[in-house]
Enzyme design. Structure first.
Site, PDB file in Angstrom:
ATOM      1  N   ASP A   1       0.824  -1.206   0.000  1.00 59.53           N
ATOM      2  CA  ASP A   1       0.000   0.000   0.000  1.00 59.53           C
ATOM      3  C   ASP A   1       0.856   1.252   0.000  1.00 59.53           C
ATOM      4  O   ASP A   1       2.005   1.238   0.444  1.00 59.53           O
ATOM      5  CB  ASP A   1      -0.910   0.009   1.238  1.00 59.53           C
ATOM      6  N   GLU A   2       0.273   2.307  -0.500  1.00 57.97           N
ATOM      7  CA  GLU A   2       0.824   3.662  -0.358  1.00 57.97           C
ATOM      8  C   GLU A   2       2.310   3.739  -0.713  1.00 57.97           C
ATOM      9  O   GLU A   2       3.107   4.297   0.029  1.00 57.97           O
ATOM     10  CB  GLU A   2       0.606   4.156   1.078  1.00 57.97           C
ATOM     11  N   VAL A   3       2.669   3.180  -1.843  1.00 57.60           N
ATOM     12  CA  VAL A   3       4.070   3.239  -2.261  1.00 57.60           C
ATOM     13  C   VAL A   3       4.332   4.597  -2.908  1.00 57.60           C
ATOM     14  O   VAL A   3       3.706   4.950  -3.892  1.00 57.60           O
ATOM     15  CB  VAL A   3       4.380   2.108  -3.264  1.00 57.60           C
TER      16      VAL A   3
END
Lengths: 707, 707
Positions: free
Chosen positions: B316-318
């Site tokens: 997530d949220e890279v």
């Protein structure tokens, strides 16, 4: 000027048909005047062209005339008689009265310009009208058969809105005085009349204070305007009919104040200048009287430097964190019946308003300052949406619009042009509408330097200038783009660099390699929009701005030309289609990569663009496949269409912080190839319109996702 | 159990009518079983109550029975005969077969429980059913006339969804093993069957690696689980029918890996553990083979600790910033035809999937991992919206829902209860629906400590547990709240602290002062929702969580009771109204401030709540004014109504990071007083419904603004 009424959308920036009809100089004015008559004929400007001023005594009139004459001399390449005070000359300018000692937002800016083949006469109520009229006069000068002439016209002109501003932010990135003055020259050329000078920020305090010298000593890293420089800028602006409104952003965005004066803060400090972009917690402490004593002295000093009646106190994006964490602040709030940070900010604004009033100033702030407790005298600058503007007007506050005019969002000129402070259908009474004074284009400073700021400001700021000056009915986007190209050349004559710096800056990216292949790519991409750039790489105040994205432009004439060429192609009857023009362009795109890729691989600063270049190759091939399919009258199979659209989706994705302009036109070609059969039952015009509807919808969806 | 079909909204949490009808033990089960019959009668549990297991040989069966017997002994206060292996006893449990060596997501969890006045028999296909059936059995034990009995029932039960998880995040704030094990006890009590153990984050790496010891040595500040502890947790969970899925969040959220092994990063480092909350730039470099070698060894080691078939790799949220700024990464992307960070992450996921496959594991990730290039075998956890879930199912991937189940968002139980992984009307084919395996409640760790985590998890996680276990038709919010109160008592018996710690933690805030006045206020407020808390104050991993907001609860029984009392009042015919109950409550609110304020002023940790306390006083007075107006049959004037509504708007604003629960009920009272005249032409029921419609709409708008 025939204003074609168009719903202006982002697509308009590409749909613009830039017609081939020859336009007369009277049709090429920017901003478009209220009323123009032109019956032909021209007044020659030869070595004997005399100029004179008469009427009221205001040094700005003669000075403006002298500047115009000097510019004419430069263009003609020979001297002209010096302007003198007289009632007769080939060009006579006459202001009926001297202007106010301090230019006011309500001052008359109208002018009347009559040019006949024998003489020209410019009359105005005030010197402001003279300044604007001379800007118009200069735009009417053209070469005709090897000699300079002024087209014969009769112009009645005055602005639709009284407040037509441009915000510059030398805080986040420093801009020296030369940038400010050449921007003032360009503003005057398009009749903008307010320089909103954003002078303090988390990243820097940019003006000298003698009363509180640690502001600039500790808050600016040496990059600040001396008081002498400020006085000279204010005088320079006044000469050009431009007011200067300083902004000192408080109580948030205030780190640079706190570095030298930590005792003003809600937290003990120590504080350091911020070097990143964003919204930060540091905030002034509005509960202590010493803050108001400090600000009283400060604004007293600034009032001596900035004669304008308005002072902008910021007020945007105030973070409540430090207030919420301070027991003394919370206690103060309890005692003063303030429920939350919004109430506390309103309290601060009331007190600041009193401070400013003591120094004869009116307070102006971003739309967060709007609060029922504040007096009606404040001016609200709306940036978060059009509702702020309407709300302020309904509460009886004067207001200006900046939402939709953020030039740092990297939107095309057409997008800003479509934003009207008082659009038809806005639900305001005539009384409320009168509170809408105008608007301001904003150029926030994260991604501009003295080197690229001209290209970020111009010519797009001229589109906003026209929206704020010209009648609302003037909104033909095609014609805007035609005139912006002309305006770009005029501004280049004034010394602005947006045109001349483009190729050299690209050249620098590829060193000794030829620049043309990179330019072919750069012409077709724009920087990512809104705030997306900051999500793609980390930036600080020191990050060099020397990459493709920093040269790429928010408008693309080649992409517009391609879109028109595709339209022309598809509007031909299938049997008579000639795809020569489109094919040549697509072939050039396809073949560019073979030349460009070795250059990119050898140029570290621009190597990040290699997948873009490869995609341009693929896009060219895709377009050529469409042309072949169209020529063969062979509808593209649905699977093939899906595959082509996947390629377009992939190529549409941002890389190197830029995006292609040309995807919509290629989408249209794919659709056209897939939907050829419809031409058996529908006209090319209807068919073309149906294709456009699909493409335009996809573009609008993409823009909504980005915002 | 009559399931009343209700559109569940936030308002439902307050509208709940918590009926006074006496409910039988069979009607108080949580989660509600698939099928229950109860004809009366009960099986006594006395000193001679024997228990036995029979059937397949699986040690979990006897262990579960022994745990149940031990808990009964504790409740009864006397010993019971020890369970033994036998075919006859007062309670016999029988699993038809031993469970799989590693509990699987597809394993049979059904059970059948028959209790007659003479004996009880629990049968199941596997030990999992026995564990769940015993949980049901224990919920049926009640005191009746001074003796313990089990209600006679016939229950057929099995879960609607196979994956019923709870995420714990001991990375952002540390949670020792005791927290994990008591959470497992509570999970088993409501038939949750997956512990999703989030073990690495920017703020900490929380598990011992012998292969790469610098992970915990440099990435945990000493707070990590030893391998022995992990093995004991996994065994503890297995005993209770709970799978343990570890999450190692990569390639973003990975700072704690990089502190000890900077060579894995896309930036050179050095790296420091993150101490703030947010999304950070540090990211693994997926272009280098050494990363996969490292991870191959790491996951090999972890595969030995975690027997479950799934490993969660985060995803997530890279943030793409470091990749976009690295020339080697950009070059790799060009060579591998990867256009942007999304493509590069998909490349990484493909390679990680291969690594996990080598170790016999299936890959699971947050919904950002969904990409056409990935194999169908991955499991997608949807957190950004219901769309991710549907998209994964349509692409043929198994998927679970967490969007809507974030317990850290501080929403009431009713809100989570209304979220269904497969709501009626979701446009999925039966085949696609089968890919929706279930869901997981998530408790992200920013604002929980060992002290308050029970109160943040329970009883709300039980509402999610019921949604995932019980038939979709079971959705009566009133009844849910009734049973959650009972469940809270059951969990307290198990050693959970959410009920018992409330008053003592409030007491600590006011020192030696009496706690009741603060409790009266605290009962009526909830923490701000979604991510708003982080905007109101700055938090780090070290900020103490010892303020009112940390004790305030996301549900309020007193506020629900007040809402019901207002409803009852307004549903009476005006002539017969008795406002005694509502008046008493409002008077208590009004008078609380005089007592509480001196206490708050003397208690620094809770002084921030002073304006809230004063507002409660004003709200009480406002409510009393309404009662007087209603009693007098005197409609409130429009100006007065506007004034009261302004007060309500102001009191509704968040302070001290909490908000009042009671504004909607007071709004309703104001509306009722203003709109009394309508009762001449409409029934009280219609009138009351019209008032509710206004209030509910305002609540929904507020929630939408907060999100």
């Amino acid at each position: 000027m025939l204003a074609i009424v168009l719903g202006v959308s982002l697509a308009a920036a590409l749909e613009a048909a830039e017609p081939e009809r020859p336009a007369t100089p009277a049709q090429s004015l920017l901003p478009v005047p209220l009323h123009v008559e032109s019956d032909g004929g021209a007044l020659p400007i030869d070595r004997g062209f005399t100029t004179a001023w008469t009427g009221a005594d205001d040094p700005r009139v003669a000075a403006a005339l002298q500047r115009s004459v000097a510019r004419l001399e430069k263009r003609l390449g020979h001297p002209l008689p010096a302007p003198r005070r007289a009632a007769q000359a080939r060009l006579v300018v006459e202001a009926a009265s001297a202007g106010l000692p301090v230019q006011s937002v309500s001052e008359d800016e109208s002018y009347r310009l009559v040019v006949t083949p024998r003489e020209a006469r410019l009359t105005a109520a005030t010197p402001l009208g003279i300044v604007h009229g001379l800007a118009t006069f200069e735009q009417l000068v053209v070469s005709e058969g090897g000699r300079a002439v002024v087209t014969a016209v009769k112009i009645e002109d005055r602005p639709r809105f009284a407040w037509r501003g441009l915000l510059l932010d030398p805080c986040r990135r420093w801009e020296p005085v030369e940038v400010i003055t050449r921007t003032l020259d360009a503003m005057a050329a398009v009749k903008l009349n307010v320089l909103h000078w954003h002078l303090s920020e988390d990243q820097g305090f940019r003006i000298e204070s003698k009363r509180w010298p640690r502001l600039q000593e500790m808050g600016s890293e040496g990059h600040y305007y001396t008081q002498d420089q400020v006085r000279s800028v204010v005088a320079y602006a006044r000469e050009r009919g431009i007011r200067v409104v300083p902004e000192f952003d408080t109580p948030g965005h205030s780190t640079s104040w706190l570095v030298g004066y930590p005792e003003l803060g809600a937290f003990p400090g120590p504080f350091e200048l911020v070097r990143e972009w964003g919204i930060f917690d540091n905030v002034l402490d509005p509960t202590r009287d010493r803050l108001y004593e400090f600000l009283d002295a400060f604004f007293g000093e600034m009032a001596g430097l900035f004669p304008d009646e308005y002072v902008h106190i910021g007020g945007d994006e105030v973070m409540p964190r430090q207030w919420n964490a301070s027991l003394p602040v919370l206690d103060f709030m309890y005692q003063h019946r303030l429920r939350d940070a919004r109430d506390l900010q309103a309290y601060y604004n009331r007190r600041i308003n009193e401070v400013l009033a003591r120094h004869g100033k009116k307070m102006m702030g971003w739309d967060e300052v709007l609060h029922p407790d504040l007096p009606r005298s404040i001016l609200v600058q709306s940036w978060r949406g059009p509702e702020g503007l309407a709300q302020a007007a309904r509460q009886g506050c004067d207001t200006i619009l900046s939402d939709g005019y953020y030039l740092d969002h990297m939107l095309p000129a057409a997008q800003h042009y479509g934003v009207d402070p008082l659009p038809a259908g806005r639900n305001l009474s005539p009384e409320e509408s009168r509170h809408v004074l105008g608007g301001e284009a904003c150029m926030w400073g994260e991604f501009v330097t003295p080197e690229n700021i001209d290209a970020r400001l111009w010519p797009r700021a001229a589109a906003v200038a026209e929206r704020l000056w010209s009648p609302a009915e003037v909104k033909d986007v095609d014609d805007l783009y035609r005139r912006l190209e002309i305006q770009d050349r005029r501004l280049t004559d004034l010394g602005l660099t947006q045109v001349t710096s483009y190729t050299p800056r690209l050249q620098r990216l590829v060193g000794a390699h030829p620049v043309e292949p990179l330019q072919r790519l750069a012409d077709l991409v724009h920087p990512v929009r809104f705030y997306r750039r900051g999500h793609m790489r980390s930036y600080t105040t020191a990050t060099p701005l020397d990459r493709l994205v920093d040269v790429a432009r928010p408008d693309s004439a080649p992409a517009r030309a391609f879109r028109r060429a595709v339209d022309r192609l598809l509007l031909q009857p299938p049997a008579q289609r000639s795809d020569v023009e489109v094919r040549a362009t697509l072939t050039a795109w396809r073949d560019n990569h073979a030349v460009l890729d070795p250059i990119l691989a050898d140029s570290p600063q621009v190597a990040e663009a290699r997948t873009l270049s490869r995609d341009l190759q693929e896009l060219g091939s895709l377009g050529l496949r469409c042309l072949d399919g169209l020529a063969a009258g062979q509808a593209m199979a649905p699977e093939r269409q899906a595959e082509e659209e996947r390629l377009l989706d992939a190529a549409e994705r941002a890389r190197a912080e830029v995006e292609f302009w040309i995807i919509p036109s290629l989408r249209k070609l794919v659709l056209a190839t897939a939907r050829q059969a419809e031409l058996k039952t529908t006209s090319v015009e209807e068919w073309n319109a149906a294709l456009d509807a699909v493409v335009t919808r996809l573009e609008a969806q993409k823009l909504a996702r980005e915002r």
